[in-house]
Scaffold this motif. Structure first.
Motif, short mmCIF file in Angstrom:
data_model
loop_
_atom_site.label_atom_id
_atom_site.label_comp_id
_atom_site.label_asym_id
_atom_site.label_seq_id
_atom_site.Cartn_x
_atom_site.Cartn_y
_atom_site.Cartn_z
N ARG A 9 5.11 3.16 -3.01
CA ARG A 9 4.92 4.15 -1.92
C ARG A 9 5.78 5.38 -2.13
O ARG A 9 5.32 6.51 -1.95
N TRP A 12 4.35 7.39 -5.20
CA TRP A 12 3.12 8.12 -4.86
C TRP A 12 3.45 9.31 -3.97
O TRP A 12 2.87 10.40 -4.11
N CYS A 76 -5.24 11.79 -7.55
CA CYS A 76 -5.94 10.97 -6.55
C CYS A 76 -6.82 9.94 -7.24
O CYS A 76 -6.87 8.76 -6.84
N HIS A 79 -4.59 7.23 -8.67
CA HIS A 79 -4.13 6.33 -7.59
C HIS A 79 -5.29 5.43 -7.16
O HIS A 79 -5.09 4.24 -6.93
N ASN A 80 -6.49 5.99 -7.11
CA ASN A 80 -7.65 5.15 -6.76
C ASN A 80 -7.91 4.06 -7.81
O ASN A 80 -8.34 2.96 -7.46
N ASN A 83 -5.56 1.48 -6.76
CA ASN A 83 -6.08 0.87 -5.52
C ASN A 83 -7.18 -0.14 -5.85
O ASN A 83 -7.18 -1.26 -5.33
N ARG A 85 -7.81 -1.70 -8.69
CA ARG A 85 -7.26 -2.84 -9.42
C ARG A 85 -6.56 -3.82 -8.49
O ARG A 85 -6.59 -5.03 -8.70
N LYS A 88 -7.38 -2.64 -3.05
CA LYS A 88 -7.16 -1.79 -1.87
C LYS A 88 -8.32 -0.82 -1.71
O LYS A 88 -9.08 -0.59 -2.66
N ARG A 99 -3.56 15.02 3.66
CA ARG A 99 -2.57 13.92 3.65
C ARG A 99 -1.21 14.38 3.13
O ARG A 99 -0.18 13.98 3.66
N TRP A 100 -1.21 15.20 2.08
CA TRP A 100 0.05 15.47 1.38
C TRP A 100 0.58 16.88 1.53
O TRP A 100 1.67 17.19 1.09
P1 FAD Z 1 0.11 3.15 -1.54
O1 FAD Z 1 -0.95 2.78 -2.50
O2 FAD Z 1 1.54 3.16 -2.01
O3 FAD Z 1 -0.25 4.58 -0.97
C1 FAD Z 1 0.64 5.31 -0.12
C2 FAD Z 1 -0.17 6.26 0.72
O4 FAD Z 1 -0.85 7.16 -0.14
C3 FAD Z 1 -1.29 5.61 1.51
O5 FAD Z 1 -0.84 5.15 2.75
C4 FAD Z 1 -2.30 6.73 1.65
O6 FAD Z 1 -2.00 7.57 2.75
C5 FAD Z 1 -2.11 7.54 0.40
N1 FAD Z 1 -3.12 7.29 -0.63
C6 FAD Z 1 -3.72 6.11 -0.97
N2 FAD Z 1 -4.55 6.28 -2.00
C7 FAD Z 1 -4.47 7.60 -2.34
C8 FAD Z 1 -5.10 8.38 -3.34
N3 FAD Z 1 -5.98 7.87 -4.21
N4 FAD Z 1 -4.81 9.70 -3.40
C9 FAD Z 1 -3.93 10.25 -2.53
N5 FAD Z 1 -3.29 9.56 -1.57
C10 FAD Z 1 -3.56 8.24 -1.48
N6 FAD Z 1 1.55 -2.27 -7.66
C11 FAD Z 1 1.21 -3.47 -8.17
O7 FAD Z 1 1.30 -4.48 -7.49
N7 FAD Z 1 0.73 -3.56 -9.47
C12 FAD Z 1 0.59 -2.46 -10.26
O8 FAD Z 1 0.19 -2.58 -11.42
C13 FAD Z 1 0.97 -1.19 -9.73
N8 FAD Z 1 0.91 -0.07 -10.50
C14 FAD Z 1 1.37 1.10 -10.00
C15 FAD Z 1 1.37 2.23 -10.81
C16 FAD Z 1 1.89 3.43 -10.35
C17 FAD Z 1 1.91 4.64 -11.26
C18 FAD Z 1 2.42 3.52 -9.04
C19 FAD Z 1 3.03 4.81 -8.53
C20 FAD Z 1 2.40 2.40 -8.21
C21 FAD Z 1 1.89 1.19 -8.67
N9 FAD Z 1 1.85 0.05 -7.86
C22 FAD Z 1 1.47 -1.14 -8.39
C23 FAD Z 1 2.21 0.13 -6.42
C24 FAD Z 1 0.94 0.31 -5.56
O9 FAD Z 1 0.15 1.39 -6.04
C25 FAD Z 1 1.29 0.64 -4.09
O10 FAD Z 1 2.19 1.73 -4.03
C26 FAD Z 1 1.92 -0.52 -3.32
O11 FAD Z 1 1.10 -1.67 -3.45
C27 FAD Z 1 2.04 -0.16 -1.82
O12 FAD Z 1 0.74 0.12 -1.35
P2 FAD Z 1 0.38 0.75 0.04
O13 FAD Z 1 -0.85 0.05 0.48
O14 FAD Z 1 1.57 0.73 0.95
O15 FAD Z 1 -0.01 2.27 -0.23
#
Ligand code: FAD
Length: 106
Positions: A9, A12, A76, A79-80, A83, A85, A88, A99-100
């Motif tokens: 979080r 990102w 984006c 990140h998708n 998501n 994978r 999510k 959002r940002w």
């Molecule tokens: P997050 O996915 O952290 O998103 C935070 C906020 O970003 C969301 O609440 C939403 O408002 C916004 N958001 C969501 N999607 C998008 C988008 N596509 N574009 C813009 N804004 C968006 N976790 C693992 O378990 N395994 C992994 O292999 C893994 N790889 C990762 C690789 C990277 C480079 C990063 C930065 C993170 C990785 N993570 C991984 C962590 C995972 O992506 C999430 O950050 C974590 O699971 C928390 O998820 P969350 O649901 O709180 O929201």
């Protein structure tokens, strides 16, 4: 080991915010620095399996650092990919500024 969810979080938040405030017409130096930042993540990101997935993803989808809109959209999509994978919901990439940049953050 770091909390992978909290680290994600925070990372990102940093990356999407940096993209949202990246110039629409970056200088060559700004482009080079953004590329260096992104390319450094597969070796420096402190979640090794995340970093390894990211390395593969960056090879398949090289960063577009040509300007703010392109970079925000590219990020984006990356990140998708994560998501998807992780099972999510996909985020609507027309809403990255809302959002940002323009909207309230959480
Ligand atoms: P997050 O996915 O952290 O998103 C935070 C906020 O970003 C969301 O609440 C939403 O408002 C916004 N958001 C969501 N999607 C998008 C988008 N596509 N574009 C813009 N804004 C968006 N976790 C693992 O378990 N395994 C992994 O292999 C893994 N790889 C990762 C690789 C990277 C480079 C990063 C930065 C993170 C990785 N993570 C991984 C962590 C995972 O992506 C999430 O950050 C974590 O699971 C928390 O998820 P969350 O649901 O709180 O929201």
């Amino acid at each position: 080991p770091p909390d992978v969810e909290q680290l994600g979080r925070a990372t990102w938040t940093f990356l999407h915010t940096a993209a949202a405030y990246y110039p629409e017409r970056p200088t060559p130096n700004q482009r080079a620095n953004m590329l260096n930042l992104l390319h450094s993540l597969p070796t420096l990101y402190p979640c090794s399996h995340c970093a390894s997935h990211l390395g593969d993803n960056l090879k398949e989808h090289p960063p577009d650092v040509s300007g703010k809109a392109a970079l925000s959209h590219w990020l984006c999509q990356r990140h998708n990919d994560v998501n998807e994978r992780l099972g999510k919901e996909r985020f609507d990439c027309t809403k990255t500024d809302e959002r940002w940049k323009d909207g309230p953050s959480d």
